[in-house]
Design a protein around this motif. Structure first.
Motif, PDB file in Angstrom:
ATOM      1  N   HIS A   1       0.900  -1.511   0.288  1.00  0.00           N
ATOM      2  CA  HIS A   1      -0.115  -0.238  -0.168  1.00  0.00           C
ATOM      3  C   HIS A   1       0.705   1.251  -0.312  1.00  0.00           C
ATOM      4  CE1 HIS A   1      -4.256  -1.699   0.260  1.00  0.00           C
ATOM      5  NE2 HIS A   1      -3.328  -2.075   0.838  1.00  0.00           N
ATOM      6  N   ASP A   2       1.977   1.366   0.818  1.00  0.00           N
ATOM      7  CA  ASP A   2       2.419   2.708   0.322  1.00  0.00           C
ATOM      8  C   ASP A   2       3.147   3.074  -0.868  1.00  0.00           C
ATOM      9  OD1 ASP A   2       4.747   4.493   1.720  1.00  0.00           O
ATOM     10  OD2 ASP A   2       6.197   3.005   1.566  1.00  0.00           O
ATOM     11  N   LEU A   3       3.488   1.326  -1.398  1.00  0.00           N
ATOM     12  CA  LEU A   3       3.949   1.599  -2.765  1.00  0.00           C
ATOM     13  C   LEU A   3       3.008   2.099  -3.611  1.00  0.00           C
ATOM     14  CD1 LEU A   3       6.424  -1.259  -3.270  1.00  0.00           C
ATOM     15  CD2 LEU A   3       6.770   0.865  -3.579  1.00  0.00           C
ATOM     16  N   ALA A   4       1.700   1.645  -3.575  1.00  0.00           N
ATOM     17  CA  ALA A   4       0.504   2.110  -4.443  1.00  0.00           C
ATOM     18  C   ALA A   4       0.406   3.510  -4.664  1.00  0.00           C
ATOM     19  CB  ALA A   4      -0.927   1.603  -3.845  1.00  0.00           C
ATOM     20  N   ARG A   5       0.884   3.995  -2.566  1.00  0.00           N
ATOM     21  CA  ARG A   5       1.133   5.716  -2.282  1.00  0.00           C
ATOM     22  C   ARG A   5       1.840   6.349  -3.237  1.00  0.00           C
ATOM     23  NH1 ARG A   5      -1.046   4.002   2.145  1.00  0.00           N
ATOM     24  NH2 ARG A   5       1.138   3.890   3.296  1.00  0.00           N
ATOM     25  N   ALA A   6       3.240   5.872  -3.151  1.00  0.00           N
ATOM     26  CA  ALA A   6       4.120   6.265  -3.793  1.00  0.00           C
ATOM     27  C   ALA A   6       4.523   6.685  -5.420  1.00  0.00           C
ATOM     28  CB  ALA A   6       5.603   6.049  -3.070  1.00  0.00           C
ATOM     29  N   LEU A   7       3.760   5.571  -5.918  1.00  0.00           N
ATOM     30  CA  LEU A   7       3.965   5.323  -7.215  1.00  0.00           C
ATOM     31  C   LEU A   7       2.642   6.207  -7.875  1.00  0.00           C
ATOM     32  CD1 LEU A   7       5.211   1.479  -7.243  1.00  0.00           C
ATOM     33  CD2 LEU A   7       6.337   4.162  -8.276  1.00  0.00           C
TER      34      LEU A   7
END
Length: 251
Positions: A75-81
């Motif tokens: 979920h962190d990567l979804a936000r970051a990307l």
């Protein structure tokens, strides 16, 4: 924010995962790369950015056997990307021992990493995809999933059959939606996983060539693909239907 499509790859610090990162970056994708060894991820990130300074490469430490960490990182990567267009479930182990020989720990570690770790990754990726309304799940299985195998490969082959069926079940569940599923069945491709196994197996190809076939199948969003297609597509038929005595000689 970049307009490039985005891919998250687990087990990206070496072998097939690292080479997929290089080849997808060459195709213009932004990347989310995960592995336990962040030093190698940092080196890979620097290598990719040296070739493609316009790319975005997010790096995260991840042990796929830690369920809470899997969901947090995805979920962190979804936000970051901004979004995750593709998620490649690649992290895995090739350890194992013949059953009944007192080496259960190695088999259990492989089973937990390859199946339960893949289950957590798939669940987390599907949460992102369902929220977005689309996405492409890619499961890296193995040609060993075609048939139960003897000796030290018994547990490994079983886990790879399990993750293939997991992905196929997801495909049935999301049928008719904009969520796509691909299962890759790699044959013998050079990587760290098969280093030190007593010489190269027959029909092995280089990491670059093998991954090129994997990337091509992913780009075409194939439901399933034996990679490279030759000789592994026809070999899949042999593996599934060969008499047990012949199978033991083949493997």
């Amino acid at each position: 924010m970049s307009d490039a499509r985005t891919i998250v790859i687990t087990g990206a610090s070496s072998g097939l995962g690292a080479e997929m990162a290089r080849q997808f970056a060459d195709l213009g994708y932004d990347l989310g790369l995960c592995a336990r060894r962040t030093d190698r991820l940092d080196e890979l990130r620097a290598e990719i950015l040296a070739r493609h300074p316009e790319r975005r490469v997010e790096v995260r430490a991840l042990d796929v056997t830690d369920d809470d960490a899997v969901f947090t990182v995805v979920h962190d990567l979804a936000r970051a990307l901004g979004r995750i267009d593709r998620f490649i479930v690649n992290a895995g182990l090739g350890k194992g021992a013949q059953l009944g020989t007192g080496k259960h720990r190695a088999n259990r570690q492989t089973a937990v990493t390859n199946f339960l770790g893949a289950l957590a990754q798939t669940d987390a990726a599907l949460e992102v995809f369902r929220t977005q309304g689309d996405g492409h799940l890619v499961m890296v299985s193995s040609m060993s999933a075609m048939r139960g195998l003897p000796g030290s490969t018994t547990t490994y082959a079983a886990t790879k059959a399990g993750v293939a069926h997991l992905a196929e079940g997801v495909r049935a569940d999301v049928y008719g939606s904009d969520i796509k599923v691909t299962v890759l069945y790699p044959g013998f491709i050079a990587s760290e996983m098969n280093d030190g196994t007593g010489g190269n197996p027959p029909m092995i190809v280089s990491t670059e060539k093998g991954v090129r076939a994997m990337v091509a199948a992913v780009e075409k969003e194939k439901a399933s693909a034996c990679v490279p297609p030759l000789p592994w597509a026809p070999m899949s038929v042999v593996l599934k239907h060969a008499p047990l005595g012949l199978l033991r000689k083949l493997v």
